[in-house]
Scaffold this motif. Structure first.
Motif, mmCIF file in Angstrom:
data_model
loop_
_atom_site.group_PDB
_atom_site.id
_atom_site.type_symbol
_atom_site.label_atom_id
_atom_site.label_comp_id
_atom_site.label_asym_id
_atom_site.label_seq_id
_atom_site.Cartn_x
_atom_site.Cartn_y
_atom_site.Cartn_z
ATOM 1 N N ALA A 41 0.609 -1.141 -0.480
ATOM 2 C CA ALA A 41 0.139 -0.196 0.431
ATOM 3 C C ALA A 41 0.629 1.461 -0.864
ATOM 4 O O ALA A 41 1.491 1.670 1.875
ATOM 5 C CB ALA A 41 -1.314 0.033 1.211
ATOM 6 N N ASP A 42 0.963 1.953 -0.834
ATOM 7 C CA ASP A 42 2.438 3.440 -1.282
ATOM 8 C C ASP A 42 0.912 4.163 -2.145
ATOM 9 O O ASP A 42 1.561 5.572 -2.351
ATOM 10 C CB ASP A 42 3.362 2.737 -1.528
ATOM 11 N N SER A 43 0.087 3.719 -2.813
ATOM 12 C CA SER A 43 -1.120 4.622 -3.796
ATOM 13 C C SER A 43 -1.608 5.689 -2.596
ATOM 14 O O SER A 43 -2.136 5.386 -1.956
ATOM 15 C CB SER A 43 -1.500 4.299 -4.924
ATOM 16 N N LYS A 44 -1.404 7.401 -3.355
ATOM 17 C CA LYS A 44 -2.888 8.050 -2.171
ATOM 18 C C LYS A 44 -3.865 7.237 -2.005
ATOM 19 O O LYS A 44 -4.944 7.196 -0.464
ATOM 20 C CB LYS A 44 -2.785 9.197 -2.875
ATOM 21 N N SER A 45 -4.547 6.726 -2.689
ATOM 22 C CA SER A 45 -5.842 6.006 -2.552
ATOM 23 C C SER A 45 -6.221 4.521 -1.783
ATOM 24 O O SER A 45 -6.460 4.407 -0.994
ATOM 25 C CB SER A 45 -6.254 5.227 -4.060
ATOM 26 N N GLU A 46 -5.132 3.469 -1.557
ATOM 27 C CA GLU A 46 -4.197 2.708 -0.563
ATOM 28 C C GLU A 46 -3.951 3.220 0.791
ATOM 29 O O GLU A 46 -4.428 2.550 1.620
ATOM 30 C CB GLU A 46 -3.276 1.844 -1.380
ATOM 31 N N LEU A 47 -3.515 3.993 0.358
ATOM 32 C CA LEU A 47 -3.070 4.837 2.042
ATOM 33 C C LEU A 47 -4.037 5.341 2.374
ATOM 34 O O LEU A 47 -4.731 5.357 4.043
ATOM 35 C CB LEU A 47 -2.085 5.632 2.317
ATOM 36 N N GLU A 48 -4.787 5.957 1.732
ATOM 37 C CA GLU A 48 -5.857 6.196 2.562
ATOM 38 C C GLU A 48 -7.581 5.474 2.502
ATOM 39 O O GLU A 48 -8.072 5.515 3.757
ATOM 40 C CB GLU A 48 -6.842 7.461 1.356
ATOM 41 N N ALA A 49 -7.300 4.737 2.306
ATOM 42 C CA ALA A 49 -8.254 3.092 2.881
ATOM 43 C C ALA A 49 -7.599 3.079 4.191
ATOM 44 O O ALA A 49 -8.554 2.746 5.123
ATOM 45 C CB ALA A 49 -8.407 2.500 1.704
ATOM 46 N N VAL A 50 -6.626 2.847 4.110
ATOM 47 C CA VAL A 50 -5.924 1.808 5.324
ATOM 48 C C VAL A 50 -6.324 2.977 6.408
ATOM 49 O O VAL A 50 -6.806 2.953 7.530
ATOM 50 C CB VAL A 50 -3.880 2.308 5.667
ATOM 51 N N LYS A 51 -5.822 4.011 6.085
ATOM 52 C CA LYS A 51 -6.150 5.191 7.658
ATOM 53 C C LYS A 51 -7.619 5.324 8.238
ATOM 54 O O LYS A 51 -7.742 5.356 8.827
ATOM 55 C CB LYS A 51 -5.733 6.698 6.837
ATOM 56 N N ASP A 52 -8.111 4.624 6.681
ATOM 57 C CA ASP A 52 -9.994 4.787 7.191
ATOM 58 C C ASP A 52 -9.840 4.099 8.140
ATOM 59 O O ASP A 52 -10.810 3.494 8.865
ATOM 60 C CB ASP A 52 -11.014 4.353 6.294
ATOM 61 N N TYR A 53 -9.433 2.582 8.429
ATOM 62 C CA TYR A 53 -9.323 1.431 8.663
ATOM 63 C C TYR A 53 -8.905 1.604 9.777
ATOM 64 O O TYR A 53 -8.870 1.082 11.155
ATOM 65 C CB TYR A 53 -8.682 0.245 7.696
ATOM 66 N N PHE A 54 -8.088 2.015 10.221
ATOM 67 C CA PHE A 54 -7.329 2.184 11.310
ATOM 68 C C PHE A 54 -8.321 3.368 12.504
ATOM 69 O O PHE A 54 -8.215 3.058 13.423
ATOM 70 C CB PHE A 54 -5.845 2.741 11.323
ATOM 71 N N ARG A 55 -9.004 4.804 11.529
ATOM 72 C CA ARG A 55 -9.912 5.500 11.944
ATOM 73 C C ARG A 55 -11.053 4.627 13.226
ATOM 74 O O ARG A 55 -11.162 4.735 13.991
ATOM 75 C CB ARG A 55 -10.565 6.424 11.278
ATOM 76 N N GLY A 56 -11.468 3.441 12.568
ATOM 77 C CA GLY A 56 -12.752 2.652 12.400
ATOM 78 C C GLY A 56 -11.723 1.698 14.169
ATOM 79 O O GLY A 56 -12.579 1.597 14.840
ATOM 80 N N VAL A 57 -10.508 0.965 13.439
ATOM 81 C CA VAL A 57 -9.589 0.408 14.728
ATOM 82 C C VAL A 57 -9.746 0.968 15.972
ATOM 83 O O VAL A 57 -10.599 1.125 17.103
ATOM 84 C CB VAL A 57 -8.570 0.108 14.237
ATOM 85 N N LYS A 58 -9.243 2.742 15.620
ATOM 86 C CA LYS A 58 -9.200 3.577 17.277
ATOM 87 C C LYS A 58 -10.898 3.469 17.571
ATOM 88 O O LYS A 58 -10.526 3.504 18.903
ATOM 89 C CB LYS A 58 -8.879 5.036 16.456
ATOM 90 N N SER A 59 -11.854 3.971 17.217
ATOM 91 C CA SER A 59 -13.150 4.188 17.394
ATOM 92 C C SER A 59 -13.752 3.330 17.895
ATOM 93 O O SER A 59 -14.632 2.810 19.158
ATOM 94 C CB SER A 59 -14.334 4.413 16.049
ATOM 95 N N ALA A 60 -13.163 2.077 17.801
ATOM 96 C CA ALA A 60 -13.683 0.962 18.582
ATOM 97 C C ALA A 60 -13.442 0.962 19.871
ATOM 98 O O ALA A 60 -13.843 0.249 20.818
ATOM 99 C CB ALA A 60 -13.811 -0.272 17.944
ATOM 100 N N MET A 61 -12.361 0.804 19.820
ATOM 101 C CA MET A 61 -11.125 0.563 20.631
ATOM 102 C C MET A 61 -11.017 1.909 21.781
ATOM 103 O O MET A 61 -11.367 1.317 22.862
ATOM 104 C CB MET A 61 -9.981 1.102 20.667
ATOM 105 N N GLU A 62 -11.596 2.901 21.472
ATOM 106 C CA GLU A 62 -11.735 4.758 22.654
ATOM 107 C C GLU A 62 -13.532 3.855 23.538
ATOM 108 O O GLU A 62 -13.832 4.260 24.708
ATOM 109 C CB GLU A 62 -11.918 4.928 22.010
ATOM 110 N N LYS A 63 -13.815 3.045 22.262
ATOM 111 C CA LYS A 63 -15.669 3.092 22.885
ATOM 112 C C LYS A 63 -15.335 2.019 23.770
ATOM 113 O O LYS A 63 -16.163 1.879 24.902
ATOM 114 C CB LYS A 63 -16.532 2.363 21.927
ATOM 115 N N TYR A 64 -14.600 1.177 23.526
ATOM 116 C CA TYR A 64 -14.759 -0.193 24.759
ATOM 117 C C TYR A 64 -14.392 0.615 26.686
ATOM 118 O O TYR A 64 -14.508 0.183 27.257
ATOM 119 C CB TYR A 64 -13.679 -0.983 23.910
ATOM 120 N N GLU A 65 -12.981 1.693 25.093
ATOM 121 C CA GLU A 65 -12.209 2.285 26.593
ATOM 122 C C GLU A 65 -13.787 3.330 28.065
ATOM 123 O O GLU A 65 -13.143 2.774 28.857
ATOM 124 C CB GLU A 65 -10.993 3.022 26.805
ATOM 125 N N ARG A 66 -14.134 3.415 26.958
ATOM 126 C CA ARG A 66 -15.749 4.277 27.724
ATOM 127 C C ARG A 66 -16.371 3.122 28.736
ATOM 128 O O ARG A 66 -16.906 3.561 29.646
ATOM 129 C CB ARG A 66 -16.087 5.342 26.642
#
Length: 210
Positions: free
Chosen positions: A105-130
Motif C-alpha cells: 500500500a503506497d498509492s494515495k488511494s491505498e493509504l487513505e483506505a488504510v487510514k480509514d480502517y485504522f480510524r475504525g479500529v481506534k473508534s472501537a477501542m475508544e468506545k471499549y475504553e469508555r
C-alpha cells in the motif's frame, strides 16, 4: 536490540520448541488473532509461551492483503474481534494489539483506505475504553509507507511494526519492531526446524506474558 520471531502456525508452540527458541536467544514471539483457527493464539498456547520465559507480541490479521478490505467498518469489526480474543487469551490491558496491513500500500488511494480502517479500529477501542475504563493499545503493522502514514494521520496509534517488504530500503525512525526477514527456516537445538519471520526491537515492542 532484542531478537524475536513470528509465525502463523500455533502447532510450532510445543514445550520443546519454545524452550529451544529461548535457548537460541530470542525473547519474544509474534502470534496472531484473527478468524482462522489454525493460527489463532489461544490461552493455552499463551501460557506455554510465557512459561518458557518468552513474551508474546499480538497481531490481528484477517486477510489484510487487498485495498478493498480496508474500510472504516471493517476496522471497527476487526478491533471488536481482537478485543474479544485478547480477553480470552488473558492479554493485559495497556499492551498493544497490532493490526496488519499485509500488501504493498503506497498509492494515495491505498493509504487513505488504510487510514480509514485504522480510524475504525481506534473508534472501537475508544468506545471499549469508555465502557470499561481500560483498554488495549493499538499498533500498526506494515511497510514504511503504511506505518509513517498512520503515525502522521491517525492520532492515538501507539506502536509501529515495520516490515522490510515493500519498504524500498526505508527505515521508519519511530518504529518499535522491525521484521527484517520472512519465511526462513529456524533450526532449533532440539532437532526441529520451523518456518518463521525474524524481527528485532529496541525493547519497546509491547510484549506480554500471561
Amino acid at each position: 536490540m532484542a531478537k524475536g520471531i513470528d509465525y502463523a502456525g500455533k502447532n510450532n508452540s510445543t514445550k520443546s520448541n519454545l524452550e529451544a527458541i529461548k535457548r537460541a536467544g530470542y525473547s519474544y514471539i509474534g502470534r496472531y488473532y484473527g478468524e482462522s483457527n489454525w493460527k489463532k493464539l489461544t490461552r493455552e498456547e499463551a501460557k506455554l509461551i510465557s512459561k518458557a520465559g518468552l513474551y508474546i507480541v499480538a497481531v490481528y490479521q484477517n486477510g489484510g492483503r487487498d485495498k478493498g478490505e480496508f474500510t472504516y467498518a471493517n476496522g471497527k469489526h476487526a478491533c471488536e474481534s481482537a478485543i474479544e480474543q485478547a480477553e480470552s487469551v488473558g492479554q493485559p490491558y495497556n499492551t498493544p494489539i497490532y493490526f496488519a496491513v499485509d500488501f504493498e500500500a503506497d498509492s494515495k488511494s491505498e493509504l487513505e483506505a488504510v487510514k480509514d480502517y485504522f480510524r475504525g479500529v481506534k473508534s472501537a477501542m475508544e468506545k471499549y475504553e469508555r465502557m470499561n475504563g481500560d483498554a488495549f493499545k493499538v499498533g500498526c503493522y506494515g511497510s514504511y509507507y503504511v506505518v509513517k502514514h498512520i503515525d502522521d494521520e491517525v492520532p492515538g496509534i501507539s506502536y509501529f511494526w515495520q516490515c522490510k517488504a515493500w519498504s524500498k530500503g526505508k527505515d521508519y525512525k519511530y518504529r518499535d519492531l522491525y521484521q527484517y526477514a520472512i519465511d526462513k527456516d529456524l533450526k532449533l537445538d532440539n532437532g526441529n526446524t520451523i518456518l518463521v519471520d525474524f524481527n528485532e526491537s529496541d525493547g519497546s515492542a509491547g510484549g506480554f506474558q500471561v
